[in-house]
Design an enzyme around this catalytic site. Structure first.
Site, mmCIF file in Angstrom:
data_model
loop_
_atom_site.group_PDB
_atom_site.id
_atom_site.type_symbol
_atom_site.label_atom_id
_atom_site.label_comp_id
_atom_site.label_asym_id
_atom_site.label_seq_id
_atom_site.Cartn_x
_atom_site.Cartn_y
_atom_site.Cartn_z
ATOM 1 N N ASP A 158 -6.275 0.888 0.307
ATOM 2 C CA ASP A 158 -6.391 1.310 1.705
ATOM 3 C C ASP A 158 -7.784 0.937 2.207
ATOM 4 O OD1 ASP A 158 -8.136 3.131 0.594
ATOM 5 O OD2 ASP A 158 -6.925 4.895 1.043
ATOM 6 N N LYS A 198 0.826 -1.209 0.000
ATOM 7 C CA LYS A 198 0.000 0.000 0.000
ATOM 8 C C LYS A 198 0.858 1.257 0.000
ATOM 9 C CE LYS A 198 -2.207 1.279 3.773
ATOM 10 N NZ LYS A 198 -1.682 2.655 4.046
#
Length: 222
Positions: free
Chosen positions: A163, A145
């Site tokens: 996310d 991420k």
């Protein structure tokens, strides 16, 4: 439930100008190594400049936190602050802004200074996915991420930021089976689903992320 394509198209109609502006700011970072971010009207914060290292540091700050808090810290620390401030000075600024992991983030940003050559090489790689693998391997504090976040913010459009906002959208819409933990396998499954969506909509993954983030938060940030 509003179908995902319809909801995203509504977001495009609402904030396309803001998303286009943000994408241009990201491209400036990739092409010039410097950009000016302006988050008005979504955040009451004056425009400020950021470079590649500042953005790499920002993506450490947002892990287990929020983009809005990371933006506020990034503006206050400034380009030179990320490169030169001591761990304690960084810690004081980050803590003052209310970050839960201020000491850890300050330490990781200072450690990041030793990886500047890797970061600079990564942003010159053509494939975002290839660059991401390098960053995840080499940068302490970067998972898929964080690495994807940094690359998207520096002009790459072929990686997705999975996310909590994006994963929730995919889960709620029934596009991806809900999971409690985002493993690498789940991350790539979500990314593939977003690639399909972006293809249907005729927009990049970078743009799609900003539109879904807007749907979930009402803001176009980064």
């Amino acid at each position: 439930m509003i179908p995902p394509l319809h909801e995203i198209k509504e977001a495009v109609n609402s904030v396309k100008d803001h998303v286009d502006k943000r994408i241009a700011q990201f491209r400036n970072l990739k092409e010039k190594g410097l950009t000016e971010f302006d988050f008005r009207p979504f955040l009451d914060i004056d425009p400020y400049r950021a470079d590649i290292f500042s953005e790499a540091s920002f993506c450490i700050l947002t892990a287990n936190s929020s983009a809005a808090l990371g933006i506020k810290i990034q503006k206050e620390v400034g380009i030179e602050g990320f490169k030169k401030l001591s761990t304690d000075d960084l810690f004081q600024i980050i803590r003052k802004k209310g970050h839960r992991f201020a000491r850890q983030r300050a330490e990781r940003i200072v450690m990041l200074r030793d990886k500047m050559d890797i970061i600079e090489k990564a942003v010159k790689i053509k494939s975002g996915k290839e660059a991401r693998d390098i960053l995840v391997k080499e940068i302490y504090g970067y998972g898929y991420k964080e690495a994807s976040h940094f690359l998207r913010n520096t002009g790459f459009e072929d990686v997705a930021i999975i996310d909590r906002h994006i994963s929730r959208f995919l889960f709620e819409k029934g596009i991806v089976k809900p999971r409690k933990t985002i493993t690498k396998k789940v991350y790539l499954e979500c990314e593939e689903a977003l690639e399909d969506l972006s293809g249907e909509l005729g927009i990049s993954l970078a743009e799609l992320d900003l539109y879904i983030f807007y749907i979930k938060t009402g803001k176009v940030l980064k």
